[in-house]
Write an enzyme that holds these catalytic residues in place. Sequence first.
Site, PDB file in Angstrom:
ATOM      1  CD  GLU A   1      -2.444  -1.328   3.093  1.00 29.89           C
ATOM      2  OE1 GLU A   1      -2.885   0.119   3.129  1.00 29.89           O
ATOM      3  OE2 GLU A   1      -2.156  -2.557   3.067  1.00 29.89           O
TER       4      GLU A   1
ATOM      5  CB  CYS B   1       2.483   7.532   3.736  1.00 31.23           C
ATOM      6  SG  CYS B   1       3.006   5.804   4.906  1.00 31.23           S
TER       7      CYS B   1
ATOM      8  CB  CYS C   1       3.987  -3.239  16.825  1.00 33.57           C
ATOM      9  SG  CYS C   1       5.138  -2.690  16.734  1.00 33.57           S
TER      10      CYS C   1
ATOM     11  CB  CYS D   1       1.106  -2.781  13.278  1.00 33.45           C
ATOM     12  SG  CYS D   1       1.746  -2.680  11.671  1.00 33.45           S
TER      13      CYS D   1
ATOM     14  CG  LEU E   1       9.312   6.083  23.113  1.00 36.51           C
ATOM     15  CD1 LEU E   1      10.330   5.191  23.683  1.00 36.51           C
ATOM     16  CD2 LEU E   1       9.401   7.953  24.297  1.00 36.51           C
TER      17      LEU E   1
ATOM     18  CG  ASN F   1      -5.950   4.636  12.240  1.00 39.07           C
ATOM     19  OD1 ASN F   1      -6.987   5.194  11.919  1.00 39.07           O
ATOM     20  ND2 ASN F   1      -5.078   5.246  11.652  1.00 39.07           N
TER      21      ASN F   1
ATOM     22  CB  CYS G   1      -0.158   0.554   9.935  1.00 31.92           C
ATOM     23  SG  CYS G   1       1.433   0.998   9.514  1.00 31.92           S
TER      24      CYS G   1
HETATM   25  N1  SAH Z   1       8.104   0.272  10.805  1.00 31.82           N
HETATM   26  C1  SAH Z   1       8.177   1.625  10.595  1.00 31.82           C
HETATM   27  C2  SAH Z   1       7.218   1.979  10.371  1.00 31.82           C
HETATM   28  C3  SAH Z   1       6.299   1.952  10.260  1.00 31.82           C
HETATM   29  S1  SAH Z   1       4.348   2.181  11.239  1.00 31.82           S
HETATM   30  C4  SAH Z   1       7.628   1.881  12.616  1.00 31.82           C
HETATM   31  O1  SAH Z   1       7.640   0.972  13.275  1.00 31.82           O
HETATM   32  O2  SAH Z   1       7.921   3.053  12.924  1.00 31.82           O
HETATM   33  C5  SAH Z   1       4.718   3.820  10.729  1.00 31.82           C
HETATM   34  C6  SAH Z   1       3.874   4.360  12.428  1.00 31.82           C
HETATM   35  O3  SAH Z   1       2.432   3.862  11.740  1.00 31.82           O
HETATM   36  C7  SAH Z   1       4.515   3.328  13.180  1.00 31.82           C
HETATM   37  O4  SAH Z   1       5.017   4.387  14.430  1.00 31.82           O
HETATM   38  C8  SAH Z   1       3.555   2.917  13.682  1.00 31.82           C
HETATM   39  O5  SAH Z   1       3.697   2.503  15.836  1.00 31.82           O
HETATM   40  C9  SAH Z   1       2.195   3.196  13.974  1.00 31.82           C
HETATM   41  N2  SAH Z   1       1.215   2.050  13.874  1.00 31.82           N
HETATM   42  C10 SAH Z   1       1.048   1.107  13.378  1.00 31.82           C
HETATM   43  N3  SAH Z   1      -0.298   0.806  13.309  1.00 31.82           N
HETATM   44  C11 SAH Z   1      -0.829   1.340  13.657  1.00 31.82           C
HETATM   45  C12 SAH Z   1      -2.294   2.061  14.692  1.00 31.82           C
HETATM   46  N4  SAH Z   1      -3.615   0.844  14.610  1.00 31.82           N
HETATM   47  N5  SAH Z   1      -3.037   2.991  14.889  1.00 31.82           N
HETATM   48  C13 SAH Z   1      -2.152   4.227  14.964  1.00 31.82           C
HETATM   49  N6  SAH Z   1      -0.760   3.866  14.765  1.00 31.82           N
HETATM   50  C14 SAH Z   1      -0.072   2.860  13.816  1.00 31.82           C
END
Ligand code: SAH
Length: 336
Positions: free
Chosen positions: A84, A97, A108, A111, A207, A282, A325
């Site tokens: 995407e 993006c 995570c 995510c 973080l 989200n 994401c």
């Molecule tokens: N892997 C990298 C970049 C991709 S994720 C990272 O971890 O930073 C981009 C951002 O979206 C990250 O800060 C991630 O923690 C956040 N993210 C992922 N899923 C999310 C969700 N459901 N709601 C809000 N932010 C989310």
Amino acid sequence: MLPGQIAEAFRDLGLPAYRAGQVFRWLGRGVGSFGEMSDLPLDLRQRLEGLYAIPALSMLRRQVSARDGTEKYLWRLPDGESVETVLMRYKHGNTVCISSQVGCRMGCAFCASTIGGKIRDLAPSEMLDEVVRTGLASGVPVTGIVLMGIGEPLDNFDNVMRFLALVNDPAGANIGMRHISLSTCGLVEAIDKLAGLHLQLTLSVSLHAPDDETRSRLMPVNAAYGVDALYDACQRYFDRTGRRVSFEYAMVKGVNDTPRHADMLVRRLRGTGAHVNLIRLNYVSERGLEPSGEQTVRAFVKRLEDGGVTVTVRRRLGSDIDAACGQLRRGQMREP
Ligand code: SAH
């Protein structure tokens, strides 16, 4: 290939150097075949067609947010996988993006990108094609890039660095490093390696919690590099590059959004000039974690500000089109 590498390959083929520049410019305009490169002689186009492939992405889906004009693309890669890309329109320009991997192995808890694990890394040309094709399909110039889509960019280090060189090239997309942000879940060795390259891009660190206990609940990577080690790496990054790291913090209801968490964050960041970017989580149906309420977010912001930490709340864009994401690829995978 960078222009210099194309020039080298063309030298071996006995072609003049300017041909490399012509081909690089065409690739930057998103052509899918050598046949379309109309300022090359026909026999050369045929010869190149036999020697090289242009593995272009093709569009599977395009969604446009009725709320804010955010566009989300699902692309098919040459091997049938999909990723995407999101285009966000701001007053100051249009930011794309991009994804850096097919899936993600960081795990995570909130995510959608990581649910099926990592399938493979994206090639530099595939990341470049996300930028070029999104620009073409949306009809607006791309002025900025964030590496915040599917994947962990620092887990695909060499390809991402090569992509940055490609997209930064004046003969190509020519997007300056200061208009590029890279987001990482916090791979400490890779952050040090990146610092050594002295790029002028913005490094964002996910973080999401100020302490090991909370962060480990949300991010398995915290078992490898705890909050202290990550924080030290961010300091070293600043010392070596002069660029301050910004911290992303997704507010998860009842997990990392209490006054106690705000106070811990203040203790860690106060006086460092660090910037916190709060994100409303989200909601991803598979993950079971919920976004914090408006009141909670406001109270958290106030506590950080009162403690002397600068904080912004990220605007929500594209929430009506699954722009978070990995949501779109996930939806596609569920379809029979
Ligand atoms: N892997 C990298 C970049 C991709 S994720 C990272 O971890 O930073 C981009 C951002 O979206 C990250 O800060 C991630 O923690 C956040 N993210 C992922 N899923 C999310 C969700 N459901 N709601 C809000 N932010 C989310």
